[in-house]
Design an enzyme around this catalytic site. Sequence first.
Site, mmCIF file in Angstrom:
data_model
loop_
_atom_site.group_PDB
_atom_site.id
_atom_site.type_symbol
_atom_site.label_atom_id
_atom_site.label_comp_id
_atom_site.label_asym_id
_atom_site.label_seq_id
_atom_site.Cartn_x
_atom_site.Cartn_y
_atom_site.Cartn_z
ATOM 1 N N TYR A 1 4.876 12.126 -2.597
ATOM 2 C CA TYR A 1 5.657 11.151 -1.845
ATOM 3 C C TYR A 1 6.503 11.842 -0.776
ATOM 4 C CZ TYR A 1 4.657 7.615 -5.468
ATOM 5 O OH TYR A 1 4.051 6.740 -6.339
ATOM 6 N N SER B 1 2.788 -1.834 -7.607
ATOM 7 C CA SER B 1 2.538 -2.916 -6.641
ATOM 8 C C SER B 1 2.656 -4.289 -7.299
ATOM 9 C CB SER B 1 1.167 -2.768 -5.975
ATOM 10 O OG SER B 1 1.073 -3.584 -4.822
ATOM 11 N N PRO B 2 3.750 -4.548 -8.014
ATOM 12 C CA PRO B 2 3.870 -5.834 -8.714
ATOM 13 C C PRO B 2 3.969 -7.035 -7.783
ATOM 14 C CG PRO B 2 5.962 -4.659 -8.746
ATOM 15 C CD PRO B 2 4.937 -3.706 -8.207
ATOM 16 N N LEU C 1 3.130 -9.912 -0.751
ATOM 17 C CA LEU C 1 2.507 -11.234 -0.734
ATOM 18 C C LEU C 1 3.101 -12.162 -1.783
ATOM 19 C CD1 LEU C 1 -1.268 -10.360 -0.201
ATOM 20 C CD2 LEU C 1 0.322 -11.356 1.457
ATOM 21 N N GLY D 1 7.533 -14.164 -1.428
ATOM 22 C CA GLY D 1 7.958 -15.223 -0.519
ATOM 23 C C GLY D 1 7.455 -15.036 0.889
#
Length: 322
Positions: A53, A211-212, A217, A220
């Site tokens: 990262y 990526s919950p 997307l 909201g």
Amino acid sequence: MEYTHLGRTGLRVSRVVLGTMNFGPQTSEPDSHAIMDAAHAQGVNFFDTANVYGQSLGKGATEEIVGRFFAQGGGRREKTVLATKLYGDMTDYPNEGKLSALNIRHALDASLTRLQTDYIDLYQFHHVDRATPWEEIWQAIEVAVQQGKILYAGSSNFAGWHIAQAQEAAKTRHFTGLVSEQSIYNLIVRDVEREVLPAAQAYGLGVIPWSPLQGGLLAGVLDKEADGSRRRSRSDDELEKLRPQLEKYEAFAAELGHSPAELALAWLLHQPAVTAPITGPRTMNQLDTAIASVDITLDEDALGRLDEIFPGHKTAPEDYAW
């Protein structure tokens, strides 16, 4: 904050994981430190990072930001269940990536230096390495455990049979093996329900979804599109494909009185084997949203409605056969 055991271990972790991938490239170091302090203040004790990262700042930059946070003292390291990962190539040198015994040794020592700590609570394989035998991987991890450099090992982006392969190899060595699996999992992407979740449950692994919110997307996106606050992204094509479902989803979230992001995270917390979703906040408000999701209880009717909007999968082989 609620806590649960990480898989079959005695380790207790918060039901929200603070993901750090945005720290540095998206969020300044002072703001990143403030978010980590705020997470601690609200009971979040589980932080996740990776050696690669850093993006535009260079690989390792995010671990360095976390390390300078720990160096401030005040019990910051002691309050944290620290997870990091290895696998990705750090340089062009042929042994500076994957899961060879040599890279496990080098990558672990480099992460410890950047993180300014003498041990990693959860050391995760960022991807399966099909070229390195499990006997070699587990021998290297056993040495690291004996040296006190790591406490537990976990996987990420593994298939169900990879988990089985890893655990059966560990069993022959009378070794703990994996205690967690980090997979993409959300209301939209539910492939792990076929085999990964059943494998994790069978072998006692805690599942840590990444990526919950599916790139925003499920946060909201239609409301943000309407008020002009949405940033264009690589998910634009997916948005158009999912627009009818997302319209129903956001309307249902409003009906329940929750934000779409809160609802998406709360749904994950109701799924079997899930320990805690990884939230990667760029701002303090996004951290607050993640923490609020822990207190949301969804009844069977609400869970059924979400399954109608975003259908999931049966366990294999019933998902695709009789």
